[in-house]
Scaffold this active site. Sequence first.
Site, PDB file in Angstrom:
ATOM      1  N   LYS A 110     -75.957 -25.098  92.344  1.00 26.34           N
ATOM      2  CA  LYS A 110     -76.068 -23.608  92.709  1.00 26.34           C
ATOM      3  C   LYS A 110     -76.638 -23.281  93.238  1.00 26.34           C
ATOM      4  O   LYS A 110     -76.079 -22.217  94.591  1.00 26.34           O
ATOM      5  CB  LYS A 110     -75.870 -22.565  91.319  1.00 26.34           C
ATOM      6  CG  LYS A 110     -74.668 -23.171  90.228  1.00 26.34           C
ATOM      7  CD  LYS A 110     -74.839 -22.231  88.851  1.00 26.34           C
ATOM      8  CE  LYS A 110     -75.841 -21.512  88.161  1.00 26.34           C
ATOM      9  NZ  LYS A 110     -76.630 -22.973  88.142  1.00 26.34           N
ATOM     10  N   ARG A 122     -86.784 -32.286  91.895  1.00 31.51           N
ATOM     11  CA  ARG A 122     -86.432 -31.008  92.733  1.00 31.51           C
ATOM     12  C   ARG A 122     -87.148 -30.057  93.235  1.00 31.51           C
ATOM     13  O   ARG A 122     -88.691 -30.494  92.216  1.00 31.51           O
ATOM     14  CB  ARG A 122     -85.168 -29.995  92.698  1.00 31.51           C
ATOM     15  CG  ARG A 122     -85.238 -29.108  91.198  1.00 31.51           C
ATOM     16  CD  ARG A 122     -84.524 -28.863  91.244  1.00 31.51           C
ATOM     17  NE  ARG A 122     -84.652 -27.338  90.432  1.00 31.51           N
ATOM     18  CZ  ARG A 122     -83.503 -25.952  89.515  1.00 31.51           C
ATOM     19  NH1 ARG A 122     -82.182 -26.505  90.986  1.00 31.51           N
ATOM     20  NH2 ARG A 122     -83.897 -25.626  89.077  1.00 31.51           N
ATOM     21  N   ARG A 143     -82.805 -25.780  78.175  1.00 33.08           N
ATOM     22  CA  ARG A 143     -81.026 -24.981  78.929  1.00 33.08           C
ATOM     23  C   ARG A 143     -80.196 -25.661  79.142  1.00 33.08           C
ATOM     24  O   ARG A 143     -79.439 -24.486  79.293  1.00 33.08           O
ATOM     25  CB  ARG A 143     -82.053 -24.854  80.241  1.00 33.08           C
ATOM     26  CG  ARG A 143     -83.332 -24.622  80.439  1.00 33.08           C
ATOM     27  CD  ARG A 143     -84.148 -24.893  82.035  1.00 33.08           C
ATOM     28  NE  ARG A 143     -83.682 -24.713  83.144  1.00 33.08           N
ATOM     29  CZ  ARG A 143     -83.938 -25.131  84.566  1.00 33.08           C
ATOM     30  NH1 ARG A 143     -84.988 -26.042  84.617  1.00 33.08           N
ATOM     31  NH2 ARG A 143     -83.489 -24.749  85.600  1.00 33.08           N
ATOM     32  N   ARG A 167     -74.558 -15.058  82.445  1.00 34.72           N
ATOM     33  CA  ARG A 167     -75.082 -16.292  81.714  1.00 34.72           C
ATOM     34  C   ARG A 167     -74.616 -16.305  79.900  1.00 34.72           C
ATOM     35  O   ARG A 167     -74.776 -17.201  78.903  1.00 34.72           O
ATOM     36  CB  ARG A 167     -76.288 -16.151  81.586  1.00 34.72           C
ATOM     37  CG  ARG A 167     -77.959 -16.394  82.979  1.00 34.72           C
ATOM     38  CD  ARG A 167     -77.073 -18.062  82.863  1.00 34.72           C
ATOM     39  NE  ARG A 167     -78.715 -18.635  82.899  1.00 34.72           N
ATOM     40  CZ  ARG A 167     -79.260 -19.139  84.133  1.00 34.72           C
ATOM     41  NH1 ARG A 167     -78.509 -18.789  85.291  1.00 34.72           N
ATOM     42  NH2 ARG A 167     -80.145 -19.734  84.489  1.00 34.72           N
ATOM     43  N   ARG A 203     -90.897 -25.814  89.965  1.00 35.09           N
ATOM     44  CA  ARG A 203     -90.568 -25.057  88.662  1.00 35.09           C
ATOM     45  C   ARG A 203     -90.765 -24.852  87.074  1.00 35.09           C
ATOM     46  O   ARG A 203     -91.527 -25.996  87.167  1.00 35.09           O
ATOM     47  CB  ARG A 203     -89.180 -24.664  88.753  1.00 35.09           C
ATOM     48  CG  ARG A 203     -88.663 -23.626  90.244  1.00 35.09           C
ATOM     49  CD  ARG A 203     -86.907 -22.919  89.852  1.00 35.09           C
ATOM     50  NE  ARG A 203     -86.599 -22.558  88.305  1.00 35.09           N
ATOM     51  CZ  ARG A 203     -85.679 -22.818  88.404  1.00 35.09           C
ATOM     52  NH1 ARG A 203     -85.188 -22.854  89.033  1.00 35.09           N
ATOM     53  NH2 ARG A 203     -84.979 -22.236  87.029  1.00 35.09           N
TER      54      ARG A 203
HETATM   55  P1  AMP Z   1     -82.250 -19.887  86.990  1.00 34.71           P
HETATM   56  O1  AMP Z   1     -82.597 -19.996  88.184  1.00 34.71           O
HETATM   57  O2  AMP Z   1     -80.945 -19.270  87.104  1.00 34.71           O
HETATM   58  O3  AMP Z   1     -82.542 -21.218  86.550  1.00 34.71           O
HETATM   59  O4  AMP Z   1     -83.057 -19.227  85.939  1.00 34.71           O
HETATM   60  C1  AMP Z   1     -83.657 -19.532  85.741  1.00 34.71           C
HETATM   61  C2  AMP Z   1     -84.144 -18.959  84.263  1.00 34.71           C
HETATM   62  O5  AMP Z   1     -84.268 -17.118  84.986  1.00 34.71           O
HETATM   63  C3  AMP Z   1     -83.268 -19.459  82.526  1.00 34.71           C
HETATM   64  O6  AMP Z   1     -84.099 -19.964  82.367  1.00 34.71           O
HETATM   65  C4  AMP Z   1     -83.640 -18.007  82.391  1.00 34.71           C
HETATM   66  O7  AMP Z   1     -84.846 -17.871  81.682  1.00 34.71           O
HETATM   67  C5  AMP Z   1     -83.621 -16.258  83.384  1.00 34.71           C
HETATM   68  N1  AMP Z   1     -82.372 -16.381  84.121  1.00 34.71           N
HETATM   69  C6  AMP Z   1     -81.875 -16.005  84.966  1.00 34.71           C
HETATM   70  N2  AMP Z   1     -80.293 -15.394  85.079  1.00 34.71           N
HETATM   71  C7  AMP Z   1     -80.249 -15.177  83.849  1.00 34.71           C
HETATM   72  C8  AMP Z   1     -79.608 -14.053  83.877  1.00 34.71           C
HETATM   73  N3  AMP Z   1     -78.132 -13.982  84.245  1.00 34.71           N
HETATM   74  N4  AMP Z   1     -80.131 -14.212  81.560  1.00 34.71           N
HETATM   75  C9  AMP Z   1     -81.052 -14.299  81.494  1.00 34.71           C
HETATM   76  N5  AMP Z   1     -81.881 -14.980  82.064  1.00 34.71           N
HETATM   77  C10 AMP Z   1     -81.493 -15.348  83.140  1.00 34.71           C
END
Ligand code: AMP
Length: 214
Positions: free
Chosen positions: A13, A127, A170, A88, A159
């Site tokens: 994504k 990554r 996750r 989410r 990360r």
């Molecule tokens: P991502 O970069 O999209 O993988 O997001 C990294 C982390 O940010 C996730 O594992 C969540 O802890 C938090 N996060 C990002 N977007 C959301 C969302 N829409 N709702 C809740 N937590 C989020």
Amino acid sequence: MRLILLGPPGAGKGTQAFRLAARVGAPHVATGELLRAARAAETEIGARASEYMDAGELVPDEVVLEILKLRLAEPDASDGFVLDGFPRNAAQAKALDEILEEIGQKLDAVIALDVPDAVIVERLSSRLTCIKCGRVYSPSAPPKEPGRCNADGTELVRRRDDNPAVIQHRLQVYRKETEPLIAYYEDRGLLTHVNGVGGLEEVLDRMVASLPVA
Ligand code: AMP
């Protein structure tokens, strides 16, 4: 165009959303990136989100919605956006419907990027991410200068949540909370599945081909 990119962590994504955004001429809005930037800037929202992010848990809806609403209120998002990492869960999907209804707008399409679990774990473990702009690099799509972001030269990092235990968690959170949204958007005739395995351009072309004609 108002688009959502759905898919498990590591489906590509982040890699594809900003390319897709450039193709359709709309900003890429990634809630994970907004939260990481808030944490790096030591804001109150960043502090509230931090421990959830490190544990691979969803940040509470009200925190994510606060940061998303601020971003969608910026002028560049008035004509469209490519949402990445939001919604989410079902409550967030309903909140987005309400936000759009308030401003008299509608979603145009939702793309589900499909990638097998084995590919996901391998991708996430290898990554590197730019903390400043969110671009993602991998052995198959390396930066031009090793360890530095192509766009802004920032040092690339792994990360904090890209480690095997948190990756598994996750994925579980995705299956339980986020995957049901596929049916939610399918029922409204908005969703297309796109195969996320393949070269960067190949997958991008598939996504663009899946979009409704503007
Ligand atoms: P991502 O970069 O999209 O993988 O997001 C990294 C982390 O940010 C996730 O594992 C969540 O802890 C938090 N996060 C990002 N977007 C959301 C969302 N829409 N709702 C809740 N937590 C989020």
